[in-house]
Design a protein around this motif. Structure first.
Motif, short mmCIF file in Angstrom:
data_model
loop_
_atom_site.label_atom_id
_atom_site.label_comp_id
_atom_site.label_asym_id
_atom_site.label_seq_id
_atom_site.Cartn_x
_atom_site.Cartn_y
_atom_site.Cartn_z
N LEU A 1 17.96 -16.27 113.78
CA LEU A 1 19.14 -16.45 112.70
C LEU A 1 19.01 -15.52 111.46
N PHE A 2 17.74 -15.54 110.91
CA PHE A 2 17.16 -14.64 109.86
C PHE A 2 17.65 -13.15 110.28
N ALA A 3 17.19 -12.72 111.43
CA ALA A 3 17.06 -11.46 111.76
C ALA A 3 18.52 -11.02 112.22
N LEU A 4 19.61 -11.87 112.51
CA LEU A 4 21.02 -11.67 112.75
C LEU A 4 21.95 -11.73 111.24
N ALA A 5 21.43 -12.63 110.39
CA ALA A 5 22.22 -12.95 109.20
C ALA A 5 21.85 -11.88 108.20
N MET A 6 20.60 -11.39 107.93
CA MET A 6 20.19 -10.56 107.11
C MET A 6 21.09 -9.21 106.85
N PRO A 7 21.37 -8.65 108.18
CA PRO A 7 22.14 -7.45 107.89
C PRO A 7 23.60 -7.67 107.65
N VAL A 8 23.98 -9.02 107.91
CA VAL A 8 25.42 -9.33 107.47
C VAL A 8 25.37 -9.64 106.02
N ILE A 9 24.38 -10.30 105.76
CA ILE A 9 24.25 -10.62 104.13
C ILE A 9 24.39 -9.28 103.38
N SER B 1 30.35 -16.12 108.90
CA SER B 1 29.05 -16.86 109.01
C SER B 1 28.96 -17.63 110.09
N ARG B 2 29.88 -18.33 110.69
CA ARG B 2 29.82 -19.11 111.82
C ARG B 2 29.58 -18.15 112.91
N ALA B 3 30.09 -17.21 113.06
CA ALA B 3 30.02 -16.22 114.30
C ALA B 3 28.61 -15.98 114.60
N VAL B 4 27.74 -15.86 113.23
CA VAL B 4 26.54 -15.40 113.23
C VAL B 4 25.73 -16.52 113.50
N TYR B 5 26.06 -17.85 113.16
CA TYR B 5 25.29 -18.97 113.17
C TYR B 5 25.31 -19.45 114.80
N SER B 6 26.46 -19.09 115.48
CA SER B 6 26.82 -19.58 116.77
C SER B 6 25.68 -19.20 117.64
N PHE B 7 25.26 -18.06 117.51
CA PHE B 7 24.03 -17.61 118.24
C PHE B 7 23.08 -18.71 118.25
N ILE B 8 22.72 -19.24 117.08
CA ILE B 8 21.52 -20.16 117.04
C ILE B 8 21.92 -21.60 117.42
N SER B 9 23.17 -22.00 117.28
CA SER B 9 23.87 -23.22 117.63
C SER B 9 23.84 -23.39 119.31
N ASN B 10 23.80 -22.20 120.08
CA ASN B 10 23.67 -22.16 121.48
C ASN B 10 22.34 -22.54 121.79
N PHE B 11 21.32 -22.24 121.36
CA PHE B 11 20.09 -22.38 121.56
C PHE B 11 19.73 -23.83 121.36
N THR B 12 20.14 -24.53 120.02
CA THR B 12 19.82 -25.79 119.69
C THR B 12 20.51 -26.66 120.52
N MET B 13 21.74 -26.41 121.10
CA MET B 13 22.43 -27.19 122.17
C MET B 13 21.69 -27.50 123.40
N ALA B 14 21.03 -26.24 123.73
CA ALA B 14 20.31 -26.39 125.08
C ALA B 14 19.04 -26.95 124.90
N VAL B 15 18.40 -26.93 123.55
CA VAL B 15 17.12 -27.81 123.28
C VAL B 15 17.51 -29.42 123.27
N LYS B 16 18.59 -29.60 122.58
CA LYS B 16 18.98 -31.33 122.24
C LYS B 16 18.35 -32.03 123.22
N PRO B 17 19.17 -31.81 124.58
CA PRO B 17 18.99 -32.86 125.62
C PRO B 17 17.53 -33.04 125.94
N GLN B 18 16.66 -32.17 125.62
CA GLN B 18 15.29 -32.28 126.16
C GLN B 18 14.57 -33.00 125.18
N ILE B 19 14.91 -32.96 123.77
CA ILE B 19 14.37 -33.70 122.74
C ILE B 19 14.23 -35.14 123.24
#
Length: 513
Positions: A320-328, A275-293
């Motif tokens: 995340l939904f598009a990536l997670a649902m096939p895995v679920i 599950s973390r392998a899937v979520y890591s796709f999104i964590s990269n995006f939020t990591m890139a956004v955080k400094p700008q916020i």
């Protein structure tokens, strides 16, 4: 307007670098996990997971301070106060060295006592468990003192460097697999030694880069109270919520060990890994956004900060939904291909973890906004209490005789809904310009509507076809295609839709030429 455009381009560029790193890490991780599980065996794999989780629970001091380090370095960089930035880095490193000493003291006393007297360890494996534990503490010291350097790279938004070093780390972890198979000694101990070695090598690379590229990373000991006190105050209030978060995550692992043993710990670890392998796709995006916020808030551009926060949260959830649902939907099939004979309950833990992570997306940027204000007392008390209630309620229910392994995860999912609501209300209180109605409308409602529309085609394919590679590929492709269309027509605002349309038309014209 040009600054916003440049910031968006920088976020996109940084996200691409992080995705390149991630794809390689996922490929290596999927390959190595199967071999490591086979080489160690289910009991030793579960033992490594639960022993490591004890050490991670002592990270609460580090986690609270790392949040302060990231926030204050990014804030001062946004204000372009470089002299104060240097002092902030040195103060942060001094505090993290002190934290590392505290973790070692607690770990070699209380933690070691818990390992030897309370943990359920298979017969004959206590010696190996002690080795794993001490090496995990060494890894903790390396990780803790690394925080200011990693925070500097992220604050400067040098995600390409972060990606390159993480790729080197991934290749080193690949080498661990071959060394593990060649070793004649206790494989569990050898695995722990090799993991610490990888951590040390990558840490040295990070520090070499930071010291040579960022002036603030040249450490000088000082005791400037105007810098240290706000950081300690921030981390102090953040301590309770971070401790509670660790109790929620690693506490679930320990509770499963107490009631069900190491085999279930292995299933929990495998489920989280997928599950973390899937979520890591999104964590990269939020990591890139955080400094700008944080930078937007530091210069008073609250409206721009809100717009970025809302749009990035919505897109993060939809991706995340598009990536997670096939895995679920295909968890059992994926695990059978990946591990051949996965531990029982691995699929269930993976599915429940992905649901938790999808809910997590809705509050992660709200947390970043709260941290930007430096006023986190109220958030720490409320959110920390909600997190802490998860393992407490789980323990009480299981103690009453319930034997369902999924109970802690279901309780966590239920509590996450309250955490989203609480974080939204807290951000509104701290930053009155932010609109709760806009968040509900532009983030939650649009995300749910888009997800429902985008699921019609993939679910129809899933129900029609039989289990196998064809269904997995068809459902995954359908989710990517269907969610892309649904996001374009429902999940995007008019301005973003217009930009995407112009970009696609430009690419089509260039291809025709």
């Amino acid at each position: 307007m040009s600054d916003i455009s440049e910031n968006n381009k920088r976020i996109a560029k940084n996200t691409i670098f992080l995705y390149i790193r991630l794809l390689l890490a996922m490929g290596v991780g999927i390959y190595t996990s199967r071999i490591i599980l086979s080489a160690l065996g289910q009991e030793d794999f579960g033992l490594y997971s639960v022993v490591g989780s004890i050490v991670v629970m002592f990270y609460f001091l580090n986690n609270s301070m790392s949040g302060a380090t990231s926030r204050f370095l990014t804030f001062e960089l946004g204000r372009k106060d470089y002299e104060r930035l240097k002092k902030t880095f040195s103060a942060a490193l001094t505090i993290h060295i002190f934290i590392a000493l505290i973790v070692v003291i607690i770990g070699e006393t209380i933690g070691l006592w818990y390992l030897e007297t309370k943990l359920v360890i298979p017969d004959g494996r206590l010696f190996a468990a002690r080795w794993v534990y001490h090496l995990s503490l060494l890894s903790a010291v390396i990780t803790i003192t690394q925080v200011p350097y990693s925070a500097s790279i992220i604050a400067h938004e040098k995600m390409d460097v972060y990606a390159y070093i993480e790729i080197i780390k991934t290749l080193l972890q690949l080498g661990i697999v071959f060394l593990l198979l060649l070793g004649d000694s206790d494989r569990l101990i050898l695995y722990a030694v090799l993991m610490v070695s990888v951590s040390l090598i990558t840490t040295l690379l990070y520090r070499w880069y930071c010291i040579n590229r960022f002036q603030e990373c040249k450490y000088k000991f000082h005791t400037d109270k105007s810098i240290i006190n706000p950081m300690l105050s921030f981390s102090g209030w953040n301590l309770y919520s971070d401790l509670a978060f660790q109790a929620q995550g690693n506490g679930i692992n320990v509770i499963l060990n107490l009631f069900f043993g190491t085999i279930v710990n292995a299933a929990y670890g495998i489920g989280l890994q997928l599950s973390r392998a899937v979520y890591s796709f999104i964590s990269n995006f939020t990591m890139a956004v955080k400094p700008q916020i944080i930078k937007y808030y530091s210069i008073g551009q609250v409206r721009e900060m809100e717009s970025l926060m809302n749009s990035s949260t919505r897109y993060s959830f939809l991706m995340l939904f598009a990536l997670a649902m096939p895995v679920i939907l295909e968890t059992d099939f994926l695990l059978s291909v990946w591990l051949k004979n996965p531990p029982e309950f691995s699929g269930l833990f993976c599915q429940l973890s992905l649901v938790m992570m999808m809910l997590n997306v809705f509050w992660i940027n709200l947390k970043h906004a709260t941290h930007a204000t430096n006023n986190i007392r109220l958030a720490s008390i409320i959110i920390g209490t909600l997190f802490l209630s998860i393992p407490v309620i789980s323990y009480l229910i299981l103690k009453q005789g319930a034997k369902q392994v999924y109970i802690p995860m279901v309780i966590a999912i239920s509590m996450y809904a309250f955490i989203i609501t609480a974080r939204l209300l807290i951000v509104k209180k701290l930053i009155p310009q932010i609109s709760i109605l806009r968040y509900i409308k532009n983030v939650i409602l649009l995300s749910v509507i888009t997800a429902c529309v985008g699921s019609i085609l993939p679910l129809s394919i899933y129900l029609y076809m039989s289990e196998g590679w064809y269904r997995l590929i068809s459902v995954s492709a359908a989710y990517i295609f269907s969610m892309s269309l649904a996001t374009y027509f429902f999940g995007m605002g008019k301005e973003m839709r217009s930009k995407v349309k112009m970009f696609l038309l430009k690419k089509i014209r260039s291809c025709k030429k």
